[in-house]
Design a protein around this motif. Sequence first.
Motif, PDB file in Angstrom:
ATOM      1  N   LYS A   7       0.490  -1.367   0.305  1.00  0.00           N
ATOM      2  CA  LYS A   7       0.379   0.454   0.222  1.00  0.00           C
ATOM      3  C   LYS A   7       0.625   1.074   0.349  1.00  0.00           C
ATOM      4  CE  LYS A   7      -4.291   1.845   2.473  1.00  0.00           C
ATOM      5  NZ  LYS A   7      -5.456   1.285   3.290  1.00  0.00           N
ATOM      6  N   SER A   8       0.916   1.940  -0.670  1.00  0.00           N
ATOM      7  CA  SER A   8       1.547   3.659  -1.282  1.00  0.00           C
ATOM      8  C   SER A   8       0.671   4.494   0.252  1.00  0.00           C
ATOM      9  CB  SER A   8       1.289   3.919  -2.760  1.00  0.00           C
ATOM     10  OG  SER A   8      -0.004   4.420  -2.775  1.00  0.00           O
ATOM     11  N   ILE A  12      -2.304   3.500  -2.721  1.00  0.00           N
ATOM     12  CA  ILE A  12      -2.802   2.712  -3.990  1.00  0.00           C
ATOM     13  C   ILE A  12      -2.279   1.532  -3.978  1.00  0.00           C
ATOM     14  CG2 ILE A  12      -2.490   2.367  -6.395  1.00  0.00           C
ATOM     15  CD1 ILE A  12      -2.390   5.219  -6.969  1.00  0.00           C
ATOM     16  N   GLU A  13      -3.783   1.015  -3.805  1.00  0.00           N
ATOM     17  CA  GLU A  13      -2.638  -0.982  -3.077  1.00  0.00           C
ATOM     18  C   GLU A  13      -1.508  -1.366  -4.775  1.00  0.00           C
ATOM     19  OE1 GLU A  13      -5.919  -3.407  -1.609  1.00  0.00           O
ATOM     20  OE2 GLU A  13      -5.206  -1.948   0.476  1.00  0.00           O
ATOM     21  N   LEU A  14      -0.858  -1.805  -4.788  1.00  0.00           N
ATOM     22  CA  LEU A  14       0.096  -2.620  -5.281  1.00  0.00           C
ATOM     23  C   LEU A  14      -0.051  -3.745  -5.593  1.00  0.00           C
ATOM     24  CD1 LEU A  14       1.845  -2.401  -8.161  1.00  0.00           C
ATOM     25  CD2 LEU A  14       4.106  -2.103  -6.758  1.00  0.00           C
ATOM     26  N   ILE A  27      -3.455  -2.863 -10.283  1.00  0.00           N
ATOM     27  CA  ILE A  27      -3.876  -2.709  -9.776  1.00  0.00           C
ATOM     28  C   ILE A  27      -5.251  -2.658  -9.706  1.00  0.00           C
ATOM     29  CG2 ILE A  27      -4.084  -0.202  -8.549  1.00  0.00           C
ATOM     30  CD1 ILE A  27      -1.284   0.694  -9.493  1.00  0.00           C
ATOM     31  N   HIS A  30      -8.122   0.403 -10.311  1.00  0.00           N
ATOM     32  CA  HIS A  30      -7.850   2.089 -10.491  1.00  0.00           C
ATOM     33  C   HIS A  30      -8.432   2.063 -11.686  1.00  0.00           C
ATOM     34  CE1 HIS A  30      -5.334   5.332 -10.431  1.00  0.00           C
ATOM     35  NE2 HIS A  30      -4.727   4.687 -11.226  1.00  0.00           N
ATOM     36  N   ALA A  35      -0.492   5.829 -12.337  1.00  0.00           N
ATOM     37  CA  ALA A  35      -0.285   5.580 -11.124  1.00  0.00           C
ATOM     38  C   ALA A  35       0.459   5.885 -10.524  1.00  0.00           C
ATOM     39  CB  ALA A  35      -0.937   4.076 -10.626  1.00  0.00           C
ATOM     40  N   LEU A  37       2.976   5.786  -7.352  1.00  0.00           N
ATOM     41  CA  LEU A  37       2.639   5.497  -6.334  1.00  0.00           C
ATOM     42  C   LEU A  37       4.060   5.603  -5.373  1.00  0.00           C
ATOM     43  CD1 LEU A  37       2.654   1.847  -7.470  1.00  0.00           C
ATOM     44  CD2 LEU A  37       0.805   2.911  -5.869  1.00  0.00           C
ATOM     45  N   TRP A  94       8.913   6.419  -4.974  1.00  0.00           N
ATOM     46  CA  TRP A  94       8.168   6.100  -5.418  1.00  0.00           C
ATOM     47  C   TRP A  94       8.152   5.734  -7.233  1.00  0.00           C
ATOM     48  CZ3 TRP A  94       7.846   8.554 -10.137  1.00  0.00           C
ATOM     49  CH2 TRP A  94       8.461  10.545  -9.995  1.00  0.00           C
TER      50      TRP A  94
END
Length: 124
Positions: A7-8, A12-14, A27, A30, A35, A37, A94
Amino acid sequence: MNSRVFKSKNGIELIVKNRKSAVFFEILGHGHYQAVLEFTSLKFENFITHLEDISNKAWDNFTPKEADSFGSDYYEYYDKEFDNNGYLTIRDDWIFIERPSLDSPRFYKFNKRKMESFLCDLKK
């Protein structure tokens, strides 16, 4: 297929999925092509460690090394399923990803050589 979620800072959850000979970034939920992150330093270190672990399981003789050709440079990859390109850039803690299609949660699919150069740059 195995998976782990990172989770960033911006929520956002990668999802990092892996199987023999491939690693995927996805992702869910989304609805954009791009994106960004950003991770805390600790999460970014955990992310790198996880990629190393799964890469060593996915490919024999896996060794992070610099890109020496267009085929080994992770910046751009062609996804033949969607007949389009995906893009990936890293800066500090990032990651910027642009997926090849909105028809799938998949943002990026790594082969061995692209993952070798990606991990080499992550560790710099």
